[in-house]
Each structure stands twice: as C-alpha cells, then as structure tokens.
Design an enzyme around this catalytic site. Sequence first.
Site, PDB file in Angstrom:
ATOM      1  N   ASP A 154       0.889  -1.168   0.100  1.00  0.00           N
ATOM      2  CA  ASP A 154       0.073  -0.194  -0.200  1.00  0.00           C
ATOM      3  C   ASP A 154       0.747   1.152   0.006  1.00  0.00           C
ATOM      4  OD1 ASP A 154       0.939   0.042   2.518  1.00  0.00           O
ATOM      5  OD2 ASP A 154      -1.165  -0.009   3.473  1.00  0.00           O
ATOM      6  N   SER A 155       2.329   1.065  -0.009  1.00  0.00           N
ATOM      7  CA  SER A 155       3.169   2.096  -0.413  1.00  0.00           C
ATOM      8  C   SER A 155       2.756   2.768  -1.559  1.00  0.00           C
ATOM      9  CB  SER A 155       4.338   1.657  -0.083  1.00  0.00           C
ATOM     10  OG  SER A 155       4.884   0.439  -1.036  1.00  0.00           O
ATOM     11  N   GLU A 196       9.983  -4.219  10.142  1.00  0.00           N
ATOM     12  CA  GLU A 196      10.512  -2.848   9.386  1.00  0.00           C
ATOM     13  C   GLU A 196      11.314  -1.822  10.580  1.00  0.00           C
ATOM     14  OE1 GLU A 196       7.424  -0.810   6.893  1.00  0.00           O
ATOM     15  OE2 GLU A 196       8.636   0.818   6.812  1.00  0.00           O
TER      16      GLU A 196
END
Length: 293
Positions: free
Chosen positions: A53-54, A191
């Site tokens: 969804d980046s 992340e």
Amino acid sequence: MTKEAEKQMPKKTVLDFMEMKKKGEKITFLTAYDFPMASFCEKAGMDMVLVGDSAAMVVHGLPGTVPMTMDQMIQHSQIVRRGAPNTFVIGDMPFLSYQVSRESAIENAGRFFKEASVDAIKLEGGRRVVKQIEGIVEGGMSVMGHIGLTPQSSGQLGGFRAQGRTAEAAMELTKDALAIEKAGGFALLVEAVPPEVGKIITDMLRIPVLGIGAGVHTDGQLLIVGDMLGYFEAFTPKFVKKYAELGLTIEKAFRAFSEDVRTGTFPEEKHCYRMLEGEHEKLQALLREAPPQ
Ligand code: KIV
C-alpha cells in the site's frame, strides 16, 4: 544459476521459503505496483513481490498509506499478477480492511485471492491482529505479518521512525513476532528496527523473517521499488540503498525530448513513415485539381 535456468524456475511456494530459511538461503523481495516493474521483477528472478500500500506514496502521490482502498489494492494486485505470473505475489491489506473484525478481514483477504490471484496477503500489527490472522489462515489463505514500523499506524508511533530501540520495546516486538507465528503466519516482515533486534526475532522464529531496515541477519530483504531505483523523491529512509537513479535519468530524458521538439530536431527522417511509391505526386495532383473544400 544461468539467466535461462532462473527464468524456468517454478513459482516458489511457502514451503520453499521455509526450506530457504533452513538452508540459510536469503530471500529477495521487492514491491511492485504496475505491469512493467512486476515483469522486471520476474525477469530478474525475484523470490517474492509485495503489492504494497506504499503505492499510496510511490504511485498516487499521497503523504501516507491510510487512504488506500480495497478496490485500488485489488487493481494494483491484478496488474502485478499479469506482469509476474510466475512469481510469489503478496497483496497488502489496506487500512481498515482487517482491523474492524475477523469476518471483514477474512472477506477482504479472500478478495485478493479471488480477484487478483495473489499467493498471500500481508497485514500490519502483532498481538492485536492475531484473531484476524487465525481467521484468514483457517480460511485457507497464507498470511505475512508486519511489525516494527507499521506505516498504517505511524500516527500512533509518532511518525515514520525506527522501532524497538529500547530493551522493553524490543521485548514487545518479540512477543508480537511469536504471536504471529503461533497464529499461523507463513512469514513475518520486520520494518525499521536495529539489526540486533532483527537477528533476535529471526533466530526465534521457525517461519522466514523478512527485513526492511532490520539489518543483515533477517532471512531476506525487502526494498520499495521507487526507493531502490531512485524515482521516489519525497523522502529516502536511512535503510534504502539506491541501485539506480531513474528519477534523474527520466528527468534528463524528458528535458532532452522537450529541447528536440522545440528546436525541430525530433522527429528525424528515420522516425517517419513513407508514402507508397508515386503516391505523393498523385496526392499533389489531386490537391491541385480538386482542393478539398
Ligand atoms: O506497503 C509497503 O510497501 C510496505 C512496506 C513499507 C513494508 O508495507
């Protein structure tokens, strides 16, 4: 491995990734949102592709991922699947497509599989999404967890910042990681955490742990395609290595094109179609005899 042999490799499965972890073979992982990037990933033999969804930031020009919708993510996933038919493709569940209830999480995950033929979905969060992960896995679908910096809840985290930098915060991450494995996740993405934390989580889990900004010890590495190719210019996180400067190359090409058009040096003879033999003279005569009114 030769390029030819790599091209003919069958699509990897969740079992292959487990096997790669056991053998200490690193897993390669990039995001893609469109057909050309997906097909370049496949040609290059990427192990996994994330339709992240980046896309919100890299493709849609938004400041964060929260506005992305299920329909947009499904469409990006369909396009990536077309570009990389023989690669393990993971669809990223957008904000509020899984947080609300276990039922809506299962239904929305199912849409990625039914409408875009993905191989797995990814969702953000640790212990707080265990019931969603269990439901989706019970539904027969593969789930990748995502902890550390989770962009959909970056507001709660105080922005896009590294996570797990204190012993207490790192301990919380290990609990999240174990909860995801226990819930049936086939892999975990971590992340923006220090390498020591990446290593502890990687060693602790039996499932593959992929890292983006989590140091070198994880079972594989993810980068965002716009970052690593140097065409996403809004900001560059510390963990990015730029393998190309496509942004500069593209801008240079666009400037050169404009210059050529303005100065009449494009198109050249070799870019032009030719009239059939004798047809130009015939056309001139027709125009003289009966000019179009
Ligand atoms: O959407 C995405 O590309 C991601 C990465 C930031 C890990 O979730």
